[in-house]
Design a protein around this motif. Structure first.
Motif, short mmCIF file in Angstrom:
data_model
loop_
_atom_site.label_atom_id
_atom_site.label_comp_id
_atom_site.label_asym_id
_atom_site.label_seq_id
_atom_site.Cartn_x
_atom_site.Cartn_y
_atom_site.Cartn_z
N TYR A 22 0.85 -1.19 0.00
CA TYR A 22 0.00 0.00 0.00
C TYR A 22 0.89 1.23 0.00
CZ TYR A 22 -4.25 -2.62 0.89
OH TYR A 22 -5.31 -3.46 0.77
N MET A 23 0.57 2.19 -0.85
CA MET A 23 1.37 3.40 -0.97
C MET A 23 0.51 4.63 -0.75
SD MET A 23 3.85 2.58 -4.16
CE MET A 23 4.70 1.00 -4.26
N LYS A 24 1.11 5.63 -0.15
CA LYS A 24 0.42 6.91 0.03
C LYS A 24 0.98 7.96 -0.92
CE LYS A 24 -0.91 6.13 4.81
NZ LYS A 24 -0.68 6.49 6.21
N CYS A 25 2.30 8.17 -0.89
CA CYS A 25 2.86 9.23 -1.73
C CYS A 25 3.42 8.69 -3.05
CB CYS A 25 3.95 9.98 -0.98
SG CYS A 25 5.46 9.03 -0.73
N ALA A 26 4.01 7.49 -3.02
CA ALA A 26 4.64 6.85 -4.19
C ALA A 26 5.84 7.62 -4.73
CB ALA A 26 3.62 6.59 -5.29
N ILE A 27 6.42 8.51 -3.93
CA ILE A 27 7.63 9.23 -4.35
C ILE A 27 8.71 9.20 -3.25
CG2 ILE A 27 6.50 10.72 -6.04
CD1 ILE A 27 6.46 12.93 -3.91
N GLY A 28 8.55 8.29 -2.28
CA GLY A 28 9.60 8.11 -1.29
C GLY A 28 9.58 9.04 -0.09
N LEU A 29 8.50 9.73 0.15
CA LEU A 29 8.46 10.70 1.25
C LEU A 29 7.80 10.19 2.53
CD1 LEU A 29 7.57 13.94 -0.74
CD2 LEU A 29 9.81 13.19 0.07
N CYS A 30 6.74 9.42 2.43
CA CYS A 30 5.91 9.13 3.61
C CYS A 30 6.37 7.91 4.42
CB CYS A 30 4.45 8.93 3.19
SG CYS A 30 4.13 7.39 2.30
N GLY A 31 7.04 6.95 3.81
CA GLY A 31 7.49 5.76 4.51
C GLY A 31 6.45 4.66 4.61
N GLN A 32 5.30 4.85 4.05
CA GLN A 32 4.23 3.85 4.11
C GLN A 32 4.66 2.50 3.52
OE1 GLN A 32 1.12 3.83 5.35
NE2 GLN A 32 0.49 1.88 4.46
N CYS A 33 5.51 2.52 2.52
CA CYS A 33 5.83 1.29 1.79
C CYS A 33 7.16 0.68 2.22
CB CYS A 33 5.83 1.57 0.29
SG CYS A 33 7.13 2.71 -0.21
N CYS A 34 7.76 1.12 3.31
CA CYS A 34 9.04 0.57 3.77
C CYS A 34 8.88 -0.89 4.18
CB CYS A 34 9.58 1.35 4.95
SG CYS A 34 10.14 3.00 4.53
N TRP A 40 13.90 -0.42 2.91
CA TRP A 40 13.75 0.03 1.52
C TRP A 40 12.32 0.43 1.26
CZ3 TRP A 40 16.42 -5.00 -0.41
CH2 TRP A 40 17.80 -4.88 -0.25
N ARG A 41 12.16 1.46 0.44
CA ARG A 41 10.84 1.90 0.03
C ARG A 41 10.48 1.19 -1.27
NH1 ARG A 41 13.18 7.70 -0.09
NH2 ARG A 41 14.77 6.32 -0.91
N ILE A 42 9.38 0.50 -1.26
CA ILE A 42 8.96 -0.23 -2.46
C ILE A 42 8.77 0.73 -3.63
CG2 ILE A 42 7.13 -1.66 -3.48
CD1 ILE A 42 8.85 -3.18 -1.50
N CYS A 43 8.31 1.94 -3.33
CA CYS A 43 8.02 2.89 -4.41
C CYS A 43 9.29 3.51 -5.00
CB CYS A 43 7.07 3.98 -3.93
SG CYS A 43 7.79 5.15 -2.75
N VAL A 44 10.42 3.44 -4.30
CA VAL A 44 11.64 4.06 -4.80
C VAL A 44 12.72 3.02 -5.10
CG1 VAL A 44 13.52 5.67 -4.27
CG2 VAL A 44 11.18 6.23 -3.62
#
Ligand code: FES
Length: 75
Positions: A22-34, A40-44
């Motif tokens: 699950y992603m919130k920002c998808a640009i590496g800022l929020c940490g939701q996808c760590c 590691w951030r899945i989105c970055v």
């Protein structure tokens, strides 16, 4: 996906895996996808990882997270 990872390990097949989170920002800022433990951030850093990289993600195949970030065991 964990079972597939076990199969590629058994036959020594180079493989990449595309993870979802699950992603919130998808640009590496929020940490939701760590992911644990590497952070590691899945989105970055992902979403595609080599099998050797997946070994560092301790939650792979053990639990998933829902939209609120709550862990749910897969075992
Ligand atoms: S979705 Fe925000 S850091 Fe990945």
């Amino acid at each position: 996906m964990k079972k597939l990872a076990d199969i590629v390990d058994k036959f020594k097949i180079p493989a990449q895996f595309s993870l979802e989170r699950y992603m919130k920002c998808a640009i590496g800022l929020c940490g939701q996808c760590c992911v644990d433990d590497v952070g590691w951030r899945i989105c970055v850093e992902g979403p595609v990882f080599w099998r050797d990289e997946l070994r560092l993600i301790t939650e792979f195949g053990k639990y998933r997270r829902d939209a609120a970030g709550v862990k749910h065991s897969l075992i």
